[in-house]
Design an enzyme around this catalytic site. Structure first.
Site, mmCIF file in Angstrom:
data_model
loop_
_atom_site.group_PDB
_atom_site.id
_atom_site.type_symbol
_atom_site.label_atom_id
_atom_site.label_comp_id
_atom_site.label_asym_id
_atom_site.label_seq_id
_atom_site.Cartn_x
_atom_site.Cartn_y
_atom_site.Cartn_z
ATOM 1 N N SER A 1 65.822 -29.629 27.131
ATOM 2 C CA SER A 1 64.561 -29.081 26.649
ATOM 3 C C SER A 1 64.634 -27.557 26.659
ATOM 4 C CB SER A 1 63.410 -29.619 27.506
ATOM 5 O OG SER A 1 62.157 -29.324 26.923
ATOM 6 N N GLU B 1 67.256 -32.686 19.312
ATOM 7 C CA GLU B 1 66.193 -33.584 19.761
ATOM 8 C C GLU B 1 64.905 -32.771 19.780
ATOM 9 O OE1 GLU B 1 64.367 -33.600 22.885
ATOM 10 O OE2 GLU B 1 65.201 -31.639 23.418
ATOM 11 N N HIS C 1 63.780 -36.386 25.040
ATOM 12 C CA HIS C 1 62.535 -36.599 25.787
ATOM 13 C C HIS C 1 62.071 -38.054 25.747
ATOM 14 C CE1 HIS C 1 62.407 -32.205 25.290
ATOM 15 N NE2 HIS C 1 61.542 -32.176 26.289
#
Length: 408
Positions: free
Chosen positions: A216, A312, A382
């Protein structure tokens, strides 16, 4: 190390698409009925085997980093001794410094062994008030590791961040500089890693590389390490560990396997948007928004060498996904890619208004004409499972009618 029987039990509840695979076929693929993560024959005992010795027969030190050629070919044997940059090659001076010259080797930090020390820091958002840090310590210690926490890892004095920029940077710097620490794991993401870069000096990592793990917002730090030509781990963070009794934490287990050098390949089931092919390149990427935000900065993702791009995302309107893909396309970052791997696209919004079935369709529109393999539905990001990847590693991506495979 876990034995094959134990591994099989661990993954019994995992969908067939992500269970441990059998040994690969001559074509580099496994039987599609045994799709997977780690072949049984790749699980190694803690002791060095003859195959892991150096050419002269002397076993490498457990704390000796591997190197690979800058061109991405002929990777060094596992646990090969460190080779420093060639004469005249400048090591990066700070977190914002340009990459070393092209003659510099990629460095692979030493894999962990039982008894090693790892550090947990919070370079981004502050941890939740309800976070059970005692269980985090217990989980990591159950892997046979000693655990250090950064001074400000649980700091909640700031509205959003886990301490001031200087405090968070000092925590990270201290753990990266500490020779007793063999890996550094970010407790959580959120936002804030980019604010640390003016405060960090990462030059020592070229001489004494160690694993940095997270995903992330931690994509920012992965981009810096790519510029420094040091491998890192895109994987689960303690904030996402599962502690419910009877729940298998496949993401945390995948992180453990990556840290201990057990990850060999990840296979995925077929996806209607997959584009077939086989290609090799150095794995780069992470969170799509963070990658695009780095464009024009010293950490910008460069794809002029053979690159496999992993992306992602979470919580974005699909028109923003389109805008990000426009940014990658118009900046030339898609032009020379060898393959694209698309992970979880979680909690996407606005599909109907934008006129698409899902966000994958938008990415497919930008990648289908590239003439390279494109793999959708990769189990990282995630969502569960969030399997760990070696960023900076030369990988081979295979996509065919039976699904896809990334080999490390």
């Amino acid at each position: 190390m876990i034995r094959t029987l134990l591994l099989a039990a661990l993954f019994a509840g995992l969908p067939a698409a992500f269970r441990p695979c059998a040994a690969g076929t001559a074509a580099g693929r496994t039987d599609t009925a045994a799709t997977a993560r780690i072949p049984a024959d790749s699980l190694r005992p803690a002791a060095r085997t003859p195959e892991e010795c150096l050419p002269d027969g002397k076993a490498a030190s457990a704390n000796t980093p591997d190197t690979e050629s800058a061109a991405g070919t002929n990777p060094a044997p596992a646990d090969a001794p460190d080779t420093k940059p060639a004469a005249g090659t400048a090591a990066a001076g700070t977190a914002n410094a340009p990459a070393p010259a092209d003659t510099a080797a990629y460095l692979r930090p030493p894999y962990l062994r039982e008894g090693d020390t790892i550090a947990v820091v919070s370079p981004s958002g502050r941890i939740a008030a309800r976070a059970d840090t005692a269980k985090v310590r217990e989980r990591l210690e159950s892997w046979g590791l000693h655990v250090l926490f950064g001074t400000h890892y649980a700091d909640r004095s700031q509205p959003y961040f886990a301490g001031t920029d200087a405090e968070r940077a000092a925590d990270l710097q201290r753990m990266l500089d500490d020779p007793s620490v063999k890996a550094v794991i970010a407790f959580r993401g959120g936002y804030g890693s980019v604010r640390l870069l003016p405060h960090l000096d990462l030059r020592r990592l070229r001489e004494h590389p160690k694993w940095l793990a997270g995903f992330s917002d931690i994509t920012t730090l992965h981009l810096v390490l790519r510029r420094l030509r040091i491998e890192s781990i895109h994987g689960q963070m303690p904030a996402g560990f599962l502690f419910d009794e009877g729940t298998e934490d496949l993401s945390a287990e995948s992180l453990r396997e990556a840290l201990f050098g057990l990850t060999r390949r990840i296979d995925t089931p077929p996806h209607p948007l997959n584009r077939p092919g086989r290609a090799t390149g150095r794995l780069a990427g992470g969170n799509l928004a963070v990658i695009c935000a780095a464009t024009g900065t010293p950490e910008e993702l460069l794809t002029d060498s053979p690159t496999v791009l992993f992306i992602e995302e979470i919580g974005e309107f699909v028109y923003r996904i389109d805008r990000m893909m426009q940014s990658l396309a118009r900046s030339g970052k898609l032009r020379n890619l060898r393959a694209v791997v698309v992970g979880h696209l979680t909690d996407m919004m606005g599909e109907k208004k934008f006129g698409v079935a899902d966000a994958c369709r938008i990415i497919s529109d930008y990648t289908q004409e590239l003439g390279i393999p494109v793999l959708f539905g990769f189990p990282a990001g995630h969502d569960e499972p969030n399997l760990s990847l070696y960023l900076g590693r030369e990988v081979t991506v295979t996509v065919d009618d039976g699904g896809g495979c990334v080999e490390f």
